[in-house]
Design a protein around this motif. Structure first.
Motif, PDB file in Angstrom:
ATOM      1  N   UNK A   1       2.337   7.608   7.063  1.00 31.28           N
ATOM      2  CA  UNK A   1       1.952   6.284   6.581  1.00 31.28           C
ATOM      3  C   UNK A   1       2.004   5.366   7.795  1.00 31.28           C
ATOM      4  N   UNK A   2       0.838   4.966   8.314  1.00 31.83           N
ATOM      5  CA  UNK A   2       0.806   4.186   9.553  1.00 31.83           C
ATOM      6  C   UNK A   2      -0.143   2.998   9.412  1.00 31.83           C
TER       7      UNK A   2
ATOM      8  N   UNK B   1       0.828  -1.207   0.000  1.00 31.60           N
ATOM      9  CA  UNK B   1       0.000   0.000   0.000  1.00 31.60           C
ATOM     10  C   UNK B   1       0.860   1.253   0.000  1.00 31.60           C
ATOM     11  N   UNK B   2       1.785   1.342   0.923  1.00 31.41           N
ATOM     12  CA  UNK B   2       2.557   2.575   1.072  1.00 31.41           C
ATOM     13  C   UNK B   2       3.525   2.778  -0.093  1.00 31.41           C
ATOM     14  N   UNK B   3       4.026   1.690  -0.676  1.00 34.37           N
ATOM     15  CA  UNK B   3       4.866   1.830  -1.866  1.00 34.37           C
ATOM     16  C   UNK B   3       4.059   2.408  -3.021  1.00 34.37           C
TER      17      UNK B   3
ATOM     18  N   UNK C   1      -7.508   4.414   4.937  1.00 34.71           N
ATOM     19  CA  UNK C   1      -7.926   5.810   5.056  1.00 34.71           C
ATOM     20  C   UNK C   1      -6.926   6.691   4.317  1.00 34.71           C
ATOM     21  N   UNK C   2      -7.407   7.382   3.284  1.00 33.81           N
ATOM     22  CA  UNK C   2      -6.589   8.299   2.495  1.00 33.81           C
ATOM     23  C   UNK C   2      -6.968   9.730   2.867  1.00 33.81           C
TER      24      UNK C   2
ATOM     25  N   UNK D   1       0.565  10.115  -2.591  1.00 30.48           N
ATOM     26  CA  UNK D   1      -0.425  10.143  -1.510  1.00 30.48           C
ATOM     27  C   UNK D   1       0.344   9.960  -0.202  1.00 30.48           C
ATOM     28  N   UNK D   2       0.459  11.033   0.556  1.00 26.51           N
ATOM     29  CA  UNK D   2       1.431  11.056   1.639  1.00 26.51           C
ATOM     30  C   UNK D   2       0.823  11.014   3.043  1.00 26.51           C
ATOM     31  N   UNK D   3      -0.487  10.866   3.141  1.00 26.12           N
ATOM     32  CA  UNK D   3      -1.095  10.707   4.471  1.00 26.12           C
ATOM     33  C   UNK D   3      -2.137   9.592   4.364  1.00 26.12           C
TER      34      UNK D   3
END
Length: 356
Positions: free
Chosen positions: A99-100, A49-51, A115-116, A58-60
């Motif tokens: 990114x958590x 997802x974060x990659x 959640x974006x 998309x940074x949060x």
């Protein structure tokens, strides 16, 4: 020109915008078996997802696998709070990135949620581009990791939050919004939404049960019975709504946070933290409700006004919000509220959801 002005609502320029998308999937029975253990499953999804989010800027973004409902609010400081039922995210779109991942170790979650959170300065103007990027990330996940799984349910949430008494505090500048529906806004900006979408538009406002309010209504308050106090506000709210041709709404004064849904999808229900309210927005029949516990005095009265199909105009929801503001003023004119010192927060919500 007069007709045009009816469809514009003038909102203070210091209003706060929020925009976020929530993608939700219910994995099938065999999904977790394809990983060595539950924790490995979540960590693998998070890495992919974060990659992908980095690729599409998309940074949060947050991965939730704890079966808690995310609630998003504006705040100058970024932090997250957990309750038994909710994950509360406070952030400022201009500054905060993260990114958590949140999960309960060794426990398969009934639903996996992503959640974006939108970041930047002009969220409404860039909302279609943000939505497009989220769609691309979900396409990547479905093609590489979530193969043969059910579709995502994708929910797009946009808020505008402002103080109704901003002028009394010296904030004179305002901007005229038409508040167009999300679907035509996105279509005009080459953001594809399927035809089988659901839409909800509504406004909320809160009245704190302040010391001044308690003094004003002390004759209606008994130590163990606040029914007369709550009835006053419930009936005053109903009258104000009806006088402004608003037939869908609710007062929630039981300590829970109202969550608004379409009755075609969800039914009304509640727990200690959340009061789910379902409305049939295609019906013009009166659907104004109230919830309270007579033995319990709450700190805040929550009010909801829901737009129906007849409130949906090609120009937008500006006229609806003008009716909402008149309703709030009618309700508050009789109350002991210091407009120079006390905020009355109004939130305008636009939601659109569909299977992806």
């Amino acid at each position: 020109m007069a007709t045009l002005n009816q469809h514009r609502v003038y909102i203070p320029t210091n209003a706060r915008a929020n925009h976020y998308l929530l993608a939700e999937i219910t994995p099938n029975h065999d999904f977790y078996k394809s990983f060595s253990d539950i924790n490995c499953c979540y960590e693998r999804i998070a890495r992919q997802l974060f990659a992908s989010c980095d690729e599409y800027e998309l940074y949060n973004v947050h991965l939730l696998a704890n079966d808690k409902l995310p609630v998003v609010r504006f705040n100058d400081e970024s932090y997250q709070l957990e309750t038994d039922k909710q994950m509360l995210f406070f952030y400022n779109p201009r500054y905060h990135e993260a990114h958590k991942i949140y999960y309960t170790e060794g426990t398969p979650s009934k639903k996996i949620r992503i959640l974006f959170l939108a970041i930047g300065d002009d969220l409404r103007a860039n909302s279609a581009e943000f939505h497009n990027k989220v769609q691309k990330v979900l396409d990547t996940l479905q093609g590489q990791l979530l193969i043969n799984q059910p579709q995502f349910k994708l929910r797009d949430h946009q808020h505008l939050t402002y103080d109704l008494f901003a002028k009394e505090k010296g904030n004179k500048e305002s901007y005229g919004y038409k508040l167009r529906s999300l679907y035509p806004r996105y279509q005009s900006r080459q953001c594809s939404i399927p035809n089988d979408y659901a839409e909800m538009t509504y406004a909320t406002f809160t009245i704190p049960v302040s010391r001044a309010i308690k003094t004003q209504f002390q004759t209606l308050m008994n130590t163990n019975d606040y029914a007369k106090f709550y009835d006053y506000f419930a009936y005053a709210f109903i009258r104000a709504c009806q006088n402004n041709n608003l037939n869908h709404g609710a007062m929630v004064a039981n300590g829970a946070t109202p969550i608004i849904r379409n009755s075609k999808i969800d039914k009304s229900e509640g727990n200690d933290e959340l009061q789910k309210l379902s409305f049939d927005i295609e019906s013009n029949e009166n659907q104004i409700k109230h919830f309270y516990e007579a033995s319990k005095l709450v700190e805040t009265l929550h009010f909801v006004v829901v737009a129906t199909q007849q409130d949906k105009h090609e120009m937008g929801y500006g006229r609806f919000m003008n009716q909402v503001e008149k309703t709030i003023h009618t309700l508050c004119n009789e109350l002991a509220i210091n407009k120079q010192r006390q905020d009355l927060s109004v939130r305008f919500f636009q939601h659109i959801s569909y299977p992806f």
